[in-house]
Design a protein around this motif. Structure first.
Motif, PDB file in Angstrom:
ATOM      1  N   ALA A   1      44.721  32.117  49.222  1.00  0.00           N
ATOM      2  CA  ALA A   1      44.983  31.373  47.987  1.00  0.00           C
ATOM      3  C   ALA A   1      44.473  32.133  46.763  1.00  0.00           C
ATOM      4  CB  ALA A   1      44.328  29.995  48.060  1.00  0.00           C
ATOM      5  N   LYS A   2      43.346  32.830  46.903  1.00  0.00           N
ATOM      6  CA  LYS A   2      42.806  33.579  45.770  1.00  0.00           C
ATOM      7  C   LYS A   2      43.760  34.694  45.337  1.00  0.00           C
ATOM      8  CE  LYS A   2      37.843  32.747  46.237  1.00  0.00           C
ATOM      9  NZ  LYS A   2      37.666  32.323  44.830  1.00  0.00           N
ATOM     10  N   PHE A   3      44.325  35.406  46.292  1.00  0.00           N
ATOM     11  CA  PHE A   3      45.219  36.504  45.925  1.00  0.00           C
ATOM     12  C   PHE A   3      46.574  35.986  45.438  1.00  0.00           C
ATOM     13  CE2 PHE A   3      42.098  38.827  48.474  1.00  0.00           C
ATOM     14  CZ  PHE A   3      41.859  39.895  47.623  1.00  0.00           C
ATOM     15  N   ILE A   4      47.025  34.852  45.945  1.00  0.00           N
ATOM     16  CA  ILE A   4      48.233  34.243  45.395  1.00  0.00           C
ATOM     17  C   ILE A   4      47.996  33.830  43.955  1.00  0.00           C
ATOM     18  CG2 ILE A   4      49.737  32.214  45.535  1.00  0.00           C
ATOM     19  CD1 ILE A   4      49.550  32.399  48.571  1.00  0.00           C
ATOM     20  N   ASN A   5      46.830  33.238  43.694  1.00  0.00           N
ATOM     21  CA  ASN A   5      46.503  32.845  42.328  1.00  0.00           C
ATOM     22  C   ASN A   5      46.419  34.051  41.413  1.00  0.00           C
ATOM     23  OD1 ASN A   5      44.206  32.249  40.148  1.00  0.00           O
ATOM     24  ND2 ASN A   5      45.192  30.316  40.685  1.00  0.00           N
ATOM     25  N   ALA A   6      45.817  35.141  41.897  1.00  0.00           N
ATOM     26  CA  ALA A   6      45.725  36.359  41.087  1.00  0.00           C
ATOM     27  C   ALA A   6      47.111  36.898  40.751  1.00  0.00           C
ATOM     28  CB  ALA A   6      44.906  37.415  41.831  1.00  0.00           C
TER      29      ALA A   6
ATOM     30  N   GLU B   1      44.080  45.992  31.932  1.00  0.00           N
ATOM     31  CA  GLU B   1      44.488  44.693  31.413  1.00  0.00           C
ATOM     32  C   GLU B   1      44.979  43.789  32.548  1.00  0.00           C
ATOM     33  OE1 GLU B   1      47.291  45.379  28.288  1.00  0.00           O
ATOM     34  OE2 GLU B   1      45.965  46.740  27.200  1.00  0.00           O
ATOM     35  N   TYR B   2      45.667  44.368  33.514  1.00  0.00           N
ATOM     36  CA  TYR B   2      46.090  43.591  34.680  1.00  0.00           C
ATOM     37  C   TYR B   2      44.874  43.034  35.425  1.00  0.00           C
ATOM     38  CZ  TYR B   2      50.773  45.745  34.275  1.00  0.00           C
ATOM     39  OH  TYR B   2      52.002  46.163  33.848  1.00  0.00           O
ATOM     40  N   MET B   3      43.864  43.889  35.615  1.00  0.00           N
ATOM     41  CA  MET B   3      42.679  43.447  36.350  1.00  0.00           C
ATOM     42  C   MET B   3      41.946  42.338  35.599  1.00  0.00           C
ATOM     43  SD  MET B   3      40.944  43.558  39.075  1.00  0.00           S
ATOM     44  CE  MET B   3      41.473  45.023  39.947  1.00  0.00           C
ATOM     45  N   ALA B   4      41.974  42.388  34.265  1.00  0.00           N
ATOM     46  CA  ALA B   4      41.343  41.323  33.490  1.00  0.00           C
ATOM     47  C   ALA B   4      42.020  39.982  33.748  1.00  0.00           C
ATOM     48  CB  ALA B   4      41.387  41.667  31.995  1.00  0.00           C
ATOM     49  N   LEU B   5      43.322  40.008  34.004  1.00  0.00           N
ATOM     50  CA  LEU B   5      44.042  38.779  34.332  1.00  0.00           C
ATOM     51  C   LEU B   5      43.692  38.286  35.736  1.00  0.00           C
ATOM     52  CD1 LEU B   5      47.650  39.556  33.031  1.00  0.00           C
ATOM     53  CD2 LEU B   5      46.031  37.956  32.044  1.00  0.00           C
ATOM     54  N   ALA B   6      43.619  39.214  36.685  1.00  0.00           N
ATOM     55  CA  ALA B   6      43.463  38.841  38.089  1.00  0.00           C
ATOM     56  C   ALA B   6      42.026  38.507  38.459  1.00  0.00           C
ATOM     57  CB  ALA B   6      43.976  39.971  38.980  1.00  0.00           C
ATOM     58  N   ALA B   7      41.052  39.154  37.817  1.00  0.00           N
ATOM     59  CA  ALA B   7      39.655  39.065  38.260  1.00  0.00           C
ATOM     60  C   ALA B   7      39.115  37.645  38.349  1.00  0.00           C
ATOM     61  CB  ALA B   7      38.772  39.925  37.344  1.00  0.00           C
ATOM     62  N   PRO B   8      39.382  36.745  37.385  1.00  0.00           N
ATOM     63  CA  PRO B   8      38.823  35.392  37.509  1.00  0.00           C
ATOM     64  C   PRO B   8      39.251  34.664  38.776  1.00  0.00           C
ATOM     65  CG  PRO B   8      39.597  35.775  35.264  1.00  0.00           C
ATOM     66  CD  PRO B   8      40.077  36.934  36.090  1.00  0.00           C
ATOM     67  N   SER B   9      40.377  35.030  39.352  1.00  0.00           N
ATOM     68  CA  SER B   9      40.849  34.377  40.574  1.00  0.00           C
ATOM     69  C   SER B   9      40.192  34.943  41.822  1.00  0.00           C
ATOM     70  CB  SER B   9      42.371  34.543  40.699  1.00  0.00           C
ATOM     71  OG  SER B   9      43.040  34.018  39.575  1.00  0.00           O
ATOM     72  N   LEU B  10      39.456  36.037  41.693  1.00  0.00           N
ATOM     73  CA  LEU B  10      38.968  36.767  42.866  1.00  0.00           C
ATOM     74  C   LEU B  10      37.456  36.676  43.020  1.00  0.00           C
ATOM     75  CD1 LEU B  10      41.217  39.945  42.466  1.00  0.00           C
ATOM     76  CD2 LEU B  10      41.627  37.927  43.888  1.00  0.00           C
ATOM     77  N   ARG B  11      36.863  35.672  42.459  1.00  0.00           N
ATOM     78  CA  ARG B  11      35.411  35.516  42.558  1.00  0.00           C
ATOM     79  C   ARG B  11      35.045  34.754  43.827  1.00  0.00           C
ATOM     80  NH1 ARG B  11      33.589  37.197  37.760  1.00  0.00           N
ATOM     81  NH2 ARG B  11      34.927  36.931  35.925  1.00  0.00           N
TER      82      ARG B  11
END
Length: 637
Positions: free
Chosen positions: A291-296, A209-219
């Motif tokens: 920035a992507k990992f901060i957003n995630a 569930e955590y990865m589902a939150l973070a994944a859109p920021s890591l594309r």
């Protein structure tokens, strides 16, 4: 706004990670909706009354509640049974009998209970002539998955305890897969522990569930026509977690994961295709990856209960990773007395909130002048993504620089920085009282053109039994210069070298040299005191309290060790973007670990002495079903 979403519920009652309020409010007028289908309950209750005037012995009542939970919650919701309502009546009752057999021990004991035709038999769906001989039961039940029946019986038994425990949450609020209610352990005075299998199963479910939150920021801009595009973001980070577990490089790690896994896994070439290369048409820079990992991280902390309370206190530090590869302009050699090892340098920003010490940003640096710029960039990204309320920021002496202090002031951060063990600070310590914290106000910066040219100092006696040492960053050309001529007030005006202008000049310890007159405040030993320099009004503050709170800065030292030695696989690349992604993945995994240790105890019924290790978190990531995680997230419920 902050990480936490105050408008999440729109006036509805709050939700809890395991569906159960751990601290029910007796005066709350809200009556929650049962977690099961009420019509199903009424239909079952016409056959066997539960929760009313009917009285049963203790064992019978426990079995009845357990069977009721299986019928109302597990059977309709589980993956093992595709469509419970579409099953024929015989198959349904044999499933119930399979759960009941886990309670009574064996098929002969099961036969004895079902042959009686009492309330347990009726609840299971059996009537005389339905085939209750132990051989018939054994043949039918053996066709089902034994592990599923065992787990279903365990969860059903736990749900029954909700009904049989007078205090605490009621049966109609039990989740599908409950742990024993905490009220049960209070009544029995037992310690609640969980098996490793139960802990890891729940950890895998939640981390998905955590990865589902973070994944859109890591594309990144991957080629959609490439055959490697079939792998999801979750698959990529499963491989990165595996590299951290095995502490190996991508090629060997990917081959080992493919051999171990029963699912299709990405190759090392797929991983490198996912990560942009420096200088390619994608035009990605380190700042973009940062920035992507901060957003995630911000997306993760929107999840209910995970964000630290505000104002959020921070720590900022530098760390190094040894390098033995080819020459690279992002790599800095150390001072000769440090064995001439070369290093990649990283800036790390973290929270220091107890239990929620997340890494908010981590990025590689190539120039000394980037320390303040990196901090400013991270804080700006956090404000754009979450706009949390920040409080203080703690740093060690190598970060006492003009641009760092300026950045803190521009972002409204109060700062506390460890003073260097030299010059006027040594004098302050030697003249300080050995009994109580003291202060020195209105110390003036040298060569610091800013609206606020003064700061204060806290001189704090170190307790005799204080333990804990900071991990220091090796002295390199990035963190300090040497061969300088010192004067009694700082750096000689004849010094040359990068950034040697009057606004940002450093001494050999990487500090802005202040000048101040000190007064004799008594006698003391310099190694018995700690001195912090700060912009806070020390005249109105609890100095002893501030001293103890600064000790939270050590959390970033612990976090950095975990980043480098637990959560990051071997990155042998000289590509700065690839190294930024590896370190960013370690940041993400570290934050998952912190979040799991906060959230899992509630989901598991608050087990005694619960602790999930970093390595266990990586294993949970490697085994997680990321597709299921998309459906299970509670961010908007």
């Amino acid at each position: 706004m902050g990480f936490e979403r105050d408008d999440l519920y729109g006036g509805d009652p709050p939700q809890y990670p395991d569906g159960v309020d751990p601290h029910p409010d007796p005066i709350d007028p809200y009556t929650p909706t049962p977690t099961y289908d009420v019509d199903r309950w009424e239909e079952k209750n016409q056959r066997v009354e539960l929760g009313g005037d009917a009285e049963y012995d203790e064992d019978t009542e426990k079995m009845l509640w357990a069977l009721r939970h299986f019928d109302l919650r597990i059977a309709p919701d589980c993956d093992e049974i595709d469509d419970w309502d579409a099953l024929d009546r015989r198959t349904q009752r044999m499933y119930r009998a399979g759960v009941l057999k886990e309670f009574v021990g064996g098929y002969r004991e099961l036969q004895e209970i079902l042959e009686k035709g009492g309330p347990v038999a009726r609840e299971a769906g059996f009537t005389p002539g339905d085939g209750t001989h132990y051989s018939t039961l054994s043949t039918a039940i053996s066709e089902f998955d034994a592990d599923f029946l065992s787990e279903a019986a365990e969860y059903s038994h736990n749900a029954a305890l909700y009904a049989l425990t007078p205090q605490g949450s009621s049966f109609d609020r039990a989740p599908t897969y409950p742990s024993k209610p905490r009220a049960y352990y209070r009544e029995t005075d037992e310690d609640w522990t969980v098996s490793i299998d139960r802990k890891m199963s729940e950890a895998s479910r939640v981390v998905a569930e955590y990865m589902a939150l973070a994944a859109p920021s890591l594309r990144f801009d991957r080629d959609r026509l490439s055959p490697n595009y079939q792998y999801s973001i979750g698959d990529i980070y499963r491989l990165l977690a595996h590299l951290a577990i095995e502490q190996c490089a991508a090629k060997n790690g990917a081959e080992l994961l493919a051999w171990q896994s029963d699912r299709d896994t990405p190759s090392s070439s797929t991983l490198f295709e996912y990560i942009p290369n420096a200088g390619t048409d994608g035009n990605y820079e380190v700042e973009d990856i940062e920035a992507k990992f901060i957003n995630a991280t911000c997306r993760l902390l929107e999840r209910e209960t995970l964000a630290p309370s505000e104002p959020i206190h921070l720590a900022y530090d530098l760390t190094t990773v040894g390098w033995y590869g080819k020459e690279n302009r992002w790599v800095t050699g150390s001072i000769n007395d440090d064995n001439t090892t070369e290093f990649w340098h990283y800036a790390v920003l973290s929270t220091v909130s107890p239990g929620r010490n997340y890494i908010l940003g981590a990025t590689p640096l190539k120039e000394r002048s980037e320390k303040g710029e990196a901090l400013d960039r991270m804080l700006q990204q956090l404000r754009e993504n979450a706009d949390p309320e920040f409080g203080r920021i703690y740093m060690d002496s190598q970060l006492f620089e003009a641009d760092i202090v300026t950045t803190c002031r521009e972002h409204g951060l109060n700062w506390m920085i460890q003073a260097p063990d030299k010059g006027m600070y040594t004098e302050l310590a030697e003249n300080a009282s050995s009994e109580e914290p003291t202060k020195q106000e209105d110390i003036t910066f040298t060569d610091f053109d800013a609206s606020h040219r003064t700061f204060n100092a806290i001189i704090w006696p170190i307790p005799d039994k204080e333990v804990g040492q900071e991990e220091t960053t090796p002295a390199t050309d990035l963190t300090r210069y040497h061969d300088r001529t010192e004067t009694s007030t700082g750096i000689s005006s004849s010094e040359t070298g990068p950034d040697s202008n009057a606004q940002s000049r450093l001494d050999r310890h990487g500090n802005l040299p202040p000048v101040a007159e000190t007064t004799d405040a008594g006698s003391g030993e310099s190694d018995a005191h700690t001195i912090w320099i700060t912009d806070m009004d020390v005249g109105e503050r609890d100095l002893e309290g501030l001293g103890y709170q600064y000790r939270h800065r050590w959390k970033i030292e612990t976090a950095i060790r975990q980043l480098k030695h637990t959560f990051q696989g071997q990155c042998r690349s000289s590509d700065r973007l690839r190294r930024a992604v590896y370190f960013g993945a370690a940041q993400l995994f570290f934050n998952f670990w912190v979040a799991l240790n906060h959230e899992l105890p509630y989901r598991l019924g608050d087990p005694s002495n619960f602790r999930l290790t970093g390595l266990e978190t990586l294993h949970a990531l490697r085994e997680a079903d990321f597709e299921a995680g998309k459906q299970g997230n509670n961010i908007f419920i």
